[in-house]
Design a protein around this motif. Structure first.
Motif, PDB file in Angstrom:
ATOM      1  N   ALA A  39     -18.408 -32.679  -8.168  1.00 53.48           N
ATOM      2  CA  ALA A  39     -19.409 -32.504  -7.114  1.00 53.48           C
ATOM      3  C   ALA A  39     -20.670 -31.848  -7.674  1.00 53.48           C
ATOM      4  CB  ALA A  39     -18.828 -31.654  -5.980  1.00 53.48           C
ATOM      5  N   ARG A  40     -20.485 -30.869  -8.550  1.00 53.42           N
ATOM      6  CA  ARG A  40     -21.620 -30.180  -9.179  1.00 53.42           C
ATOM      7  C   ARG A  40     -22.435 -31.140 -10.046  1.00 53.42           C
ATOM      8  NH1 ARG A  40     -20.565 -25.067 -13.232  1.00 53.42           N
ATOM      9  NH2 ARG A  40     -22.106 -25.620 -14.840  1.00 53.42           N
ATOM     10  N   LEU A  41     -21.732 -32.064 -10.704  1.00 50.55           N
ATOM     11  CA  LEU A  41     -22.401 -33.034 -11.573  1.00 50.55           C
ATOM     12  C   LEU A  41     -22.920 -34.241 -10.816  1.00 50.55           C
ATOM     13  CD1 LEU A  41     -19.778 -32.896 -14.460  1.00 50.55           C
ATOM     14  CD2 LEU A  41     -22.134 -32.059 -14.610  1.00 50.55           C
ATOM     15  N   ASN A  42     -22.578 -34.299  -9.518  1.00 58.79           N
ATOM     16  CA  ASN A  42     -23.000 -35.408  -8.664  1.00 58.79           C
ATOM     17  C   ASN A  42     -22.443 -36.742  -9.155  1.00 58.79           C
ATOM     18  OD1 ASN A  42     -24.308 -36.389  -6.372  1.00 58.79           O
ATOM     19  ND2 ASN A  42     -26.176 -36.894  -7.529  1.00 58.79           N
ATOM     20  N   VAL A  43     -21.171 -36.730  -9.581  1.00 58.07           N
ATOM     21  CA  VAL A  43     -20.463 -37.950  -9.990  1.00 58.07           C
ATOM     22  C   VAL A  43     -19.090 -37.932  -9.334  1.00 58.07           C
ATOM     23  CG1 VAL A  43     -21.677 -38.118 -12.206  1.00 58.07           C
ATOM     24  CG2 VAL A  43     -19.516 -36.867 -12.081  1.00 58.07           C
ATOM     25  N   SER A  44     -18.371 -39.046  -9.441  1.00 58.88           N
ATOM     26  CA  SER A  44     -17.008 -39.078  -8.905  1.00 58.88           C
ATOM     27  C   SER A  44     -16.052 -38.390  -9.885  1.00 58.88           C
ATOM     28  CB  SER A  44     -16.571 -40.524  -8.660  1.00 58.88           C
ATOM     29  OG  SER A  44     -16.572 -41.252  -9.872  1.00 58.88           O
ATOM     30  N   GLN A  45     -14.853 -38.096  -9.418  1.00 58.83           N
ATOM     31  CA  GLN A  45     -13.904 -37.335 -10.225  1.00 58.83           C
ATOM     32  C   GLN A  45     -13.354 -38.100 -11.439  1.00 58.83           C
ATOM     33  OE1 GLN A  45     -11.228 -35.004  -7.896  1.00 58.83           O
ATOM     34  NE2 GLN A  45      -9.611 -35.004  -9.470  1.00 58.83           N
ATOM     35  N   PRO A  46     -13.027 -39.416 -11.326  1.00 61.43           N
ATOM     36  CA  PRO A  46     -12.430 -40.118 -12.477  1.00 61.43           C
ATOM     37  C   PRO A  46     -13.258 -40.079 -13.767  1.00 61.43           C
ATOM     38  CG  PRO A  46     -12.096 -41.377 -10.482  1.00 61.43           C
ATOM     39  CD  PRO A  46     -13.012 -40.262 -10.107  1.00 61.43           C
ATOM     40  N   PRO A  47     -14.591 -40.254 -13.727  1.00 57.67           N
ATOM     41  CA  PRO A  47     -15.353 -40.177 -14.979  1.00 57.67           C
ATOM     42  C   PRO A  47     -15.245 -38.816 -15.657  1.00 57.67           C
ATOM     43  CG  PRO A  47     -16.654 -41.237 -13.276  1.00 57.67           C
ATOM     44  CD  PRO A  47     -15.448 -40.664 -12.605  1.00 57.67           C
ATOM     45  N   VAL A  48     -15.180 -37.761 -14.859  1.00 53.86           N
ATOM     46  CA  VAL A  48     -15.053 -36.419 -15.432  1.00 53.86           C
ATOM     47  C   VAL A  48     -13.713 -36.285 -16.135  1.00 53.86           C
ATOM     48  CG1 VAL A  48     -15.028 -33.946 -14.937  1.00 53.86           C
ATOM     49  CG2 VAL A  48     -16.570 -35.460 -13.652  1.00 53.86           C
ATOM     50  N   THR A  49     -12.666 -36.756 -15.470  1.00 54.40           N
ATOM     51  CA  THR A  49     -11.334 -36.695 -16.074  1.00 54.40           C
ATOM     52  C   THR A  49     -11.289 -37.469 -17.387  1.00 54.40           C
ATOM     53  OG1 THR A  49     -10.323 -36.514 -13.876  1.00 54.40           O
ATOM     54  CG2 THR A  49      -8.900 -37.195 -15.691  1.00 54.40           C
ATOM     55  N   ARG A  50     -11.901 -38.659 -17.401  1.00 56.93           N
ATOM     56  CA  ARG A  50     -11.902 -39.480 -18.617  1.00 56.93           C
ATOM     57  C   ARG A  50     -12.655 -38.797 -19.756  1.00 56.93           C
ATOM     58  NH1 ARG A  50     -12.718 -43.809 -14.993  1.00 56.93           N
ATOM     59  NH2 ARG A  50     -14.956 -43.807 -15.444  1.00 56.93           N
ATOM     60  N   GLN A  51     -13.770 -38.164 -19.440  1.00 53.61           N
ATOM     61  CA  GLN A  51     -14.559 -37.503 -20.479  1.00 53.61           C
ATOM     62  C   GLN A  51     -13.792 -36.333 -21.087  1.00 53.61           C
ATOM     63  OE1 GLN A  51     -17.280 -38.648 -21.748  1.00 53.61           O
ATOM     64  NE2 GLN A  51     -17.659 -40.244 -20.236  1.00 53.61           N
ATOM     65  N   ILE A  52     -13.098 -35.575 -20.248  1.00 56.65           N
ATOM     66  CA  ILE A  52     -12.303 -34.450 -20.756  1.00 56.65           C
ATOM     67  C   ILE A  52     -11.179 -34.973 -21.650  1.00 56.65           C
ATOM     68  CG2 ILE A  52     -10.811 -32.525 -20.116  1.00 56.65           C
ATOM     69  CD1 ILE A  52     -13.803 -32.108 -19.536  1.00 56.65           C
ATOM     70  N   GLN A  53     -10.527 -36.030 -21.221  1.00 53.40           N
ATOM     71  CA  GLN A  53      -9.458 -36.610 -22.036  1.00 53.40           C
ATOM     72  C   GLN A  53      -9.995 -37.093 -23.388  1.00 53.40           C
ATOM     73  OE1 GLN A  53      -8.024 -39.630 -19.343  1.00 53.40           O
ATOM     74  NE2 GLN A  53      -6.554 -38.244 -18.334  1.00 53.40           N
ATOM     75  N   GLN A  54     -11.166 -37.719 -23.392  1.00 54.52           N
ATOM     76  CA  GLN A  54     -11.748 -38.206 -24.642  1.00 54.52           C
ATOM     77  C   GLN A  54     -12.078 -37.047 -25.586  1.00 54.52           C
ATOM     78  OE1 GLN A  54     -15.115 -40.720 -23.737  1.00 54.52           O
ATOM     79  NE2 GLN A  54     -13.864 -42.205 -22.602  1.00 54.52           N
ATOM     80  N   ILE A  55     -12.583 -35.947 -25.021  1.00 50.43           N
ATOM     81  CA  ILE A  55     -12.885 -34.784 -25.863  1.00 50.43           C
ATOM     82  C   ILE A  55     -11.609 -34.252 -26.504  1.00 50.43           C
ATOM     83  CG2 ILE A  55     -13.716 -32.398 -25.858  1.00 50.43           C
ATOM     84  CD1 ILE A  55     -15.625 -33.183 -23.603  1.00 50.43           C
ATOM     85  N   GLU A  56     -10.557 -34.114 -25.694  1.00 51.03           N
ATOM     86  CA  GLU A  56      -9.298 -33.594 -26.228  1.00 51.03           C
ATOM     87  C   GLU A  56      -8.737 -34.523 -27.308  1.00 51.03           C
ATOM     88  OE1 GLU A  56      -7.440 -30.875 -22.675  1.00 51.03           O
ATOM     89  OE2 GLU A  56      -7.178 -33.062 -22.496  1.00 51.03           O
ATOM     90  N   GLU A  57      -8.898 -35.832 -27.103  1.00 47.92           N
ATOM     91  CA  GLU A  57      -8.427 -36.783 -28.107  1.00 47.92           C
ATOM     92  C   GLU A  57      -9.227 -36.658 -29.406  1.00 47.92           C
ATOM     93  OE1 GLU A  57      -8.735 -40.565 -26.264  1.00 47.92           O
ATOM     94  OE2 GLU A  57      -7.066 -40.206 -24.848  1.00 47.92           O
ATOM     95  N   GLN A  58     -10.527 -36.492 -29.282  1.00 47.94           N
ATOM     96  CA  GLN A  58     -11.375 -36.368 -30.472  1.00 47.94           C
ATOM     97  C   GLN A  58     -11.087 -35.068 -31.225  1.00 47.94           C
ATOM     98  OE1 GLN A  58     -15.598 -37.116 -29.664  1.00 47.94           O
ATOM     99  NE2 GLN A  58     -15.003 -38.434 -27.962  1.00 47.94           N
ATOM    100  N   LEU A  59     -10.858 -34.010 -30.480  1.00 45.90           N
ATOM    101  CA  LEU A  59     -10.598 -32.712 -31.117  1.00 45.90           C
ATOM    102  C   LEU A  59      -9.132 -32.545 -31.515  1.00 45.90           C
ATOM    103  CD1 LEU A  59     -12.708 -30.356 -28.796  1.00 45.90           C
ATOM    104  CD2 LEU A  59     -13.315 -31.182 -31.073  1.00 45.90           C
ATOM    105  N   LYS A  60      -8.305 -33.427 -30.970  1.00 38.25           N
ATOM    106  CA  LYS A  60      -6.855 -33.292 -31.196  1.00 38.25           C
ATOM    107  C   LYS A  60      -6.369 -31.900 -30.801  1.00 38.25           C
ATOM    108  CE  LYS A  60      -6.543 -36.724 -34.906  1.00 38.25           C
ATOM    109  NZ  LYS A  60      -7.887 -37.276 -34.677  1.00 38.25           N
TER     110      LYS A  60
END
Length: 303
Positions: free
Chosen positions: A23-44
């Motif tokens: 809500a703060r980013l003015n986007v829907s929830q799924p894109p935020v979840t995907r971005q967090i998952q991608q960061i965790e995957e990149q950082l392992k």
């Protein structure tokens, strides 16, 4: 990893809830979840622990939050600095000056510029005319101040002041309020500056010759200050631009010349014709403002 991912991560880390972060980013929830998952995957590394109420940071997440804030802050700062530089509010300005230029009009111009643009680092360089022109051409200098500059390819010469030439004489003697060239020609004349090109020395010599007097040249020195010091020491007299009257030196006094019309010399700002850098244009605007004020003051005084 990109800046958007970092901003998404920071929002989740600060809200500790993906829904609120979205809500703060003015986007829907799924894109935020995907971005967090991608960061965790990149950082392992796991950055959040999910719980019924939202999320909480792991130790790795706390460290990454600190670094992410630094990176985003630095990028924001870079953007701000680049914008300020593009407007001429930030950077470095190299200015060439010569002997008598450190008194009179130029210090006021530089002081005014520094007051208006405090984040611009102004570097002053004591250079003769030829050195200034060479430095402008090789781009190690942005602005120069000098007198009697002849037309140069690629160089703009902009007059900012015209100063009356005065005589400097020993104060221990009684002098009339105005001194004739004939009187000055009877005594040794100290000239300046010693130069590799035509300049103030030639202007003074021509002044005498054009009025049918032969100057008795005692010696030629490097600058006006040395010339005035020699006058105080009894070596002769010299002629100087009016700006030198702001210099207090024991043993000398200033007198106007007894001529039909005041003899003047220019003070000009020189710069590259193709230099459109905002920082240079800002400086020129300040110089032009001072020149305009001086011109108006001189006209008012003349009236």
């Amino acid at each position: 990893m990109n800046i958007r991912q970092l901003k998404y991560f920071i929002a989740v880390a600060e809200e500790l809830n993906i829904g609120r972060a979205a809500a703060r980013l003015n986007v829907s929830q799924p894109p935020v979840t995907r971005q967090i998952q991608q960061i965790e995957e990149q950082l392992k590394a796991q950055l959040f622990i999910r719980n019924p109420r939202g999320v909480e940071l792991t130790r790795a997440g706390e460290i990454f939050l600190h670094e992410a804030r630094n990176i985003v802050g630095l990028l924001d700062q870079v953007g701000t600095r680049v914008l300020r530089a593009s407007k001429g509010d930030l950077g470095r300005l190299d200015v060439g000056i010569f002997g008598s230029a450190i008194v009179g009009l130029i210090p006021g111009i530089i002081h005014d510029f520094k007051q208006r643009y405090p984040n611009v680092h102004v570097m002053l360089h004591a250079m003769d005319k030829i050195s200034q022109l060479e430095a402008l051409r090789n781009r190690s200098l942005d602005i120069g101040f000098n007198r009697l500059v002849e037309d140069q390819a690629g160089i703009r010469i902009e007059e900012i002041a015209r100063e009356e030439i005065l005589a400097v004489v020993a104060s221990e003697r009684a002098w009339p309020e105005r001194i004739t060239l004939e009187e000055l020609a009877l005594e040794p004349l100290i000239l300046f500056p010693a130069s590799r090109t035509a300049g103030f020395v030639d202007t003074v010599i021509d002044l005498f010759r054009n009025n049918d007097f032969k100057p008795n040249v005692g010696q030629i020195v490097g600058d006006a200050f040395t010339g005035m010091a020699l006058v105080a020491s009894g070596f002769g007299n010299c002629l100087v631009p009016e700006s030198m009257t702001s210099v207090t030196m024991p043993g000398v006094t200033f007198r106007r010349l007894a001529v039909d019309h005041p003899v003047t010399v220019d003070l000009s700002c020189i710069y590259r014709e193709d230099d459109s850098a905002p920082i240079v244009q800002n400086f020129l605007n300040v110089a032009r403002n001072w020149a305009s004020r001086r011109f108006n003051t001189d006209n008012t005084t003349a009236e």
